[in-house]
Design an enzyme around this catalytic site. Structure first.
Site, PDB file in Angstrom:
ATOM      1  N   GLU A 179      -9.793   1.581 -11.369  1.00  0.00           N
ATOM      2  CA  GLU A 179     -11.263   1.719 -11.430  1.00  0.00           C
ATOM      3  C   GLU A 179     -11.656   3.015 -12.139  1.00  0.00           C
ATOM      4  OE1 GLU A 179     -13.568   1.485  -7.680  1.00  0.00           O
ATOM      5  OE2 GLU A 179     -14.812   3.029  -8.610  1.00  0.00           O
ATOM      6  N   SER A 316      -6.791   2.383  -2.039  1.00  0.00           N
ATOM      7  CA  SER A 316      -7.444   3.694  -1.916  1.00  0.00           C
ATOM      8  C   SER A 316      -8.344   3.747  -0.686  1.00  0.00           C
ATOM      9  CB  SER A 316      -8.253   3.943  -3.193  1.00  0.00           C
ATOM     10  OG  SER A 316      -9.132   5.005  -3.016  1.00  0.00           O
ATOM     11  N   ASN A 317      -9.171   2.721  -0.503  1.00  0.00           N
ATOM     12  CA  ASN A 317     -10.127   2.796   0.615  1.00  0.00           C
ATOM     13  C   ASN A 317      -9.406   2.720   1.961  1.00  0.00           C
ATOM     14  OD1 ASN A 317     -10.938  -0.011   2.024  1.00  0.00           O
ATOM     15  ND2 ASN A 317     -10.253  -0.399  -0.069  1.00  0.00           N
TER      16      ASN A 317
HETATM   17  S1  SF4 Z   1     -14.679  -1.613  -2.234  1.00  0.00           S
HETATM   18 FE1  SF4 Z   1     -15.441  -3.701  -2.517  1.00  0.00          FE
HETATM   19  S2  SF4 Z   1     -17.677  -3.527  -2.661  1.00  0.00           S
HETATM   20 FE2  SF4 Z   1     -16.798  -1.484  -2.978  1.00  0.00          FE
HETATM   21  S3  SF4 Z   1     -16.602  -1.295  -5.203  1.00  0.00           S
HETATM   22 FE3  SF4 Z   1     -14.630  -2.024  -4.429  1.00  0.00          FE
HETATM   23  S4  SF4 Z   1     -14.772  -4.246  -4.593  1.00  0.00           S
HETATM   24 FE4  SF4 Z   1     -16.860  -3.456  -4.739  1.00  0.00          FE
END
Ligand code: SF4
Length: 412
Positions: A179, A316-317
């Site tokens: 990203e 990452s999240n």
């Molecule tokens: S975490 Fe999910 S909602 Fe947030 S940018 Fe990535 S794909 Fe989109």
């Protein structure tokens, strides 16, 4: 004469046709059952708390569904995907099983697309792709299915605006993440567009020190130069900056970084001038924010013995959820049920480090309060498998849980 590809951005209207497969691959009766009980339940001597926001986000739901729709729409075509659709190995292996070939998303510039034929289909993942990759794909006259998340598109819009107004873009993110690569590529498409990626507060401090005249440009380039646009010149390019972030970073850190940079500008130029030289916009997506808020709420409100954070080790999240948890509670970032090797051994990724380790004595004896959450790329089916396995260590077999769920369905 070269013609351009056809680009689909809204799927193919085949929601109903793919619903069954998606349900079968990613749904979990156990998790639905837990949610219907207010996200917390007692199972024997184990009390399970599920965070209020967890798992698949809107962007992932959409990207996965479009990939499934693409296979239904083009049952006999070659379908390619630029990198992983999302950062979850289970989801990527399901995509692969649908005869969708995954190309190298981390080194997009090295992919030679000359093999693509007009009848071939290429899927762009939720993270998006490099601006140049998309341009190269368009010239192949093939079919493109773009699943880039709307929240990522908003970041691109923001950084493009900075670049057009002559501001250097400071991106809080991981330089090599798909990203972030795509984001800085959108800055580079403007003549004179400049960017610098910072990973954390200590890297942001280096920029602050430069702005305040504490270090020179050479020292900055030595430490951060690799994460800057080609020809980056701190003396010229750090006079006006705009902050943005990868959508899945730790939001509190992104805000702190923007605050640190603004303060450095104020110290150097004064408040009024800083208004003309500094821009900031929080581009963390709402799904990331909701999951981070939910784990904080869970950790603050319950006295948990243990917290499990489920998601790909390269997500990452999910990694940031684990970092939040480790500051407050005994916790483990695991990939799935296979990470629960036994009641004695757990395989997990260390927070703040890129290292997977096996640890012993992870599961306390006696009554247990356990919290569970999952990153935005983790399907409920994987979360359910973790819970089944965890409870099996407490002599609650899968069959007993399924009977419990079935009994409630029959009653209602
Ligand atoms: S975490 Fe999910 S909602 Fe947030 S940018 Fe990535 S794909 Fe989109």
């Amino acid at each position: 004469m070269e013609t351009e590809s056809v680009l689909y951005r809204k799927g193919f209207g085949l929601k109903k046709e793919v619903k069954g497969d998606i349900q079968q691959h990613y749904h979990s009766e156990l998790i639905t059952y837990l949610i219907s009980h207010g996200n917390e339940m007692q199972f024997g001597d184990v009390h399970v708390y599920l965070a209020q926001d967890f798992g698949f986000c809107y962007g992932v739901d959409r990207a996965v569904e479009y990939a499934y729709q693409t296979r239904v729409k083009f049952p006999d075509r070659n379908i390619y995907l630029i990198g992983e659709i999302i950062h979850n190995p289970f989801v990527n292996s399901q995509i692969n099983r649908m005869r969708i070939e995954i190309l190298d998303g981390l080194n997009q510039e090295s992919i030679d697309f000359s093999f693509l034929q007009p009848e071939d289909v290429v899927i762009i993942p939720a993270f998006g792709v490099h601006h140049e990759t998309l341009e190269r794909l368009k010239t192949r006259n093939c079919i493109l299915v773009d699943t880039t998340c709307g929240s990522v598109l908003s970041v691109w819009k923001r950084v493009e605006q900075y670049a057009q107004e002559g501001f250097t873009v400071i991106v809080h993110g991981k330089y090599a993440h798909e990203e972030t690569q795509a984001t800085w590529s959108h800055v580079s498409k403007y003549p004179g567009g400049r960017f610098l990626v910072v990973f954390d507060k200590s890297e942001a401090q280096i920029i602050c020190d430069f702005i305040e005249g504490k270090i020179g440009s050479e020292a900055l380039m030595e430490m951060l130069g690799k994460a800057g646009s080609p020809g980056f010149n701190p003396d010229l390019d750090l006079q006006r900056v705009g902050c943005a972030n990868q959508t899945t970073m730790l939001s509190s850190e992104s805000l702190e970084i923007a605050g640190m940079l603004e303060e450095a500008f104020i110290n150097r130029y004064g408040k009024e001038e800083t208004g003309k030289r500094f821009r900031s916009f929080d581009t963390i997506c709402s799904a990331t924010q909701d999951r981070q808020d939910a784990i904080i709420e869970l950790l603050n409100s319950k006295h948990l013995d243990l917290m499990l954070i489920i998601g790909g080790f390269n997500s990452s999240n999910t990694g940031h959820l684990a970092e939040i948890a480790t500051e407050k509670n005994h916790s483990f970032h695991i990939a799935g049920d296979e990470s629960l090797v036994s009641a004695d051994e757990i395989k997990h990724k260390l927070p703040f480090k890129n290292k997977v380790v096996v640890e012993r004595d992870w599961l306390p004896n006696g009554s247990l309060k356990i919290g569970i959450t999952a990153g935005a790329s983790t399907p409920n089916s994987k979360i359910g498998e973790v819970l089944y396995r965890l409870l099996s260590f407490r002599n609650i077999p899968e069959a007993a849980l399924n009977s419990m769920i079935a009994a409630e369905v029959t009653e209602s």
